[in-house]
Design a protein around this motif. Structure first.
Motif, PDB file in Angstrom:
ATOM      1  N   VAL A 135       9.464   2.353   4.642  1.00 43.02           N
ATOM      2  CA  VAL A 135       8.696   1.142   4.931  1.00 43.02           C
ATOM      3  C   VAL A 135       7.886   1.391   6.201  1.00 43.02           C
ATOM      4  N   PRO A 136       6.568   1.237   6.136  1.00 39.26           N
ATOM      5  CA  PRO A 136       5.747   1.589   7.298  1.00 39.26           C
ATOM      6  C   PRO A 136       5.851   0.565   8.421  1.00 39.26           C
ATOM      7  N   LYS A 137       5.594   1.036   9.639  1.00 40.44           N
ATOM      8  CA  LYS A 137       5.452   0.135  10.779  1.00 40.44           C
ATOM      9  C   LYS A 137       3.986  -0.253  10.889  1.00 40.44           C
ATOM     10  N   VAL A 138       3.738  -1.544  11.013  1.00 41.73           N
ATOM     11  CA  VAL A 138       2.367  -2.040  11.052  1.00 41.73           C
ATOM     12  C   VAL A 138       2.159  -2.799  12.353  1.00 41.73           C
ATOM     13  N   SER A 190      -6.992  -0.594  -1.653  1.00 43.96           N
ATOM     14  CA  SER A 190      -6.928  -1.373  -2.890  1.00 43.96           C
ATOM     15  C   SER A 190      -5.906  -2.502  -2.767  1.00 43.96           C
ATOM     16  N   SER A 191      -4.826  -2.278  -2.003  1.00 38.32           N
ATOM     17  CA  SER A 191      -3.847  -3.337  -1.767  1.00 38.32           C
ATOM     18  C   SER A 191      -4.483  -4.494  -1.010  1.00 38.32           C
ATOM     19  N   GLY A 235       0.819  -1.210   0.000  1.00 43.08           N
ATOM     20  CA  GLY A 235       0.000   0.000   0.000  1.00 43.08           C
ATOM     21  C   GLY A 235       0.852   1.258   0.000  1.00 43.08           C
ATOM     22  N   ALA A 236       1.954   1.241   0.772  1.00 47.27           N
ATOM     23  CA  ALA A 236       2.847   2.399   0.816  1.00 47.27           C
ATOM     24  C   ALA A 236       3.465   2.653  -0.555  1.00 47.27           C
ATOM     25  N   GLY A 237       3.857   1.574  -1.234  1.00 44.95           N
ATOM     26  CA  GLY A 237       4.419   1.717  -2.571  1.00 44.95           C
ATOM     27  C   GLY A 237       3.424   2.300  -3.554  1.00 44.95           C
ATOM     28  N   THR A 280       2.888   5.776   8.667  1.00 40.93           N
ATOM     29  CA  THR A 280       3.408   6.141   7.355  1.00 40.93           C
ATOM     30  C   THR A 280       4.374   7.313   7.496  1.00 40.93           C
ATOM     31  N   LYS A 281       5.531   7.216   6.844  1.00 40.50           N
ATOM     32  CA  LYS A 281       6.483   8.322   6.874  1.00 40.50           C
ATOM     33  C   LYS A 281       6.882   8.704   5.458  1.00 40.50           C
ATOM     34  N   PHE A 282       6.706   9.983   5.149  1.00 39.74           N
ATOM     35  CA  PHE A 282       7.192  10.543   3.899  1.00 39.74           C
ATOM     36  C   PHE A 282       8.598  11.082   4.161  1.00 39.74           C
TER      37      PHE A 282
END
Length: 206
Positions: free
Chosen positions: A42-45, A127-128, A22-24, A172-174
């Motif tokens: 890469v997000p932490k989940v 959507s992912s 999803g992040a990609g 999420t981190k930009f």
């Protein structure tokens, strides 16, 4: 089917993979929208209890910006994308080129830009998950609110009715140069929806 309240390591691995994909997708979609490269770490989940959501963004009384919507379809639930005011300012300045002058009164353009970014993020993660599970998941039109985190969650409960007792949290981190911009994405499936997701993934709950 009983609501499922425990998650095995392999189930969390699947959800983490959904978060990564999803992040990609979100980074690609934002890059196209803004016509500039957008890097996302890469997000932490992780899973959090519903009552811990506000604590995850700084406490129930912390003023935040939230984009939220209802997920309809085979696995109904609720989506929230929550930003601190500081992160929202950085996001607008670094990604969109808008300098926020007044923290307390955002312009229509600023709110519209935040809403669109939140909508893209939510849509990318959703959507992912839908692609992974082959389940129908449709987002409603998102709404945006600026208020205390606790008040926003309470309003979400009033708007959407019953929520599940666990949320999938994707931090999420930009990345813009050395500047990190953090947002918190919460998927709160209705009580039976997690079970359906895991069954669809072939990793049934015990």
């Amino acid at each position: 089917m009983e609501p499922f309240n425990g998650f095995a390591d392999f189930q969390m691995d699947v959800l983490k993979e959904v978060g990564n994909i999803g992040a990609g997708h979100a980074a690609t979609a934002l890059s196209k929208l803004l016509d500039k490269p957008v890097d996302m770490l890469v997000p932490k989940v992780r899973m959090v209890a519903f009552e811990e959501i506000a604590d995850s963004v700084g406490g129930a009384e912390r003023v935040v910006i939230a984009i939220f919507l209802r997920v309809e379809g085979e696995t109904p639930g609720n989506l929230f994308f929550i930003l601190s005011l500081e992160s929202a300012k950085k996001l607008l300045r670094n990604l969109v080129g808008i300098e926020v002058v007044d923290d307390e009164h955002y312009t229509d353009m600023e709110l519209s830009a935040l809403n669109e970014i939140g909508n893209i993020l939510a849509g990318s993660y959703l959507s992912s998950l839908a692609d992974f599970t082959q389940l129908v998941m449709s987002p409603t039109v998102p709404a945006l609110a600026i208020d205390m985190a606790g008040a926003i969650l309470s309003y979400g409960l009033l708007q959407f009715g019953q929520m599940g007792d666990h949320a999938l949290l994707i931090d999420t981190k930009f990345l813009d140069g050395n500047d990190e911009i953090e947002g918190h994405f919460f998927l709160i499936p209705d009580p039976e929806s997690f079970n359906k997701i895991f069954v669809a993934l072939g990793v049934q709950s015990p």
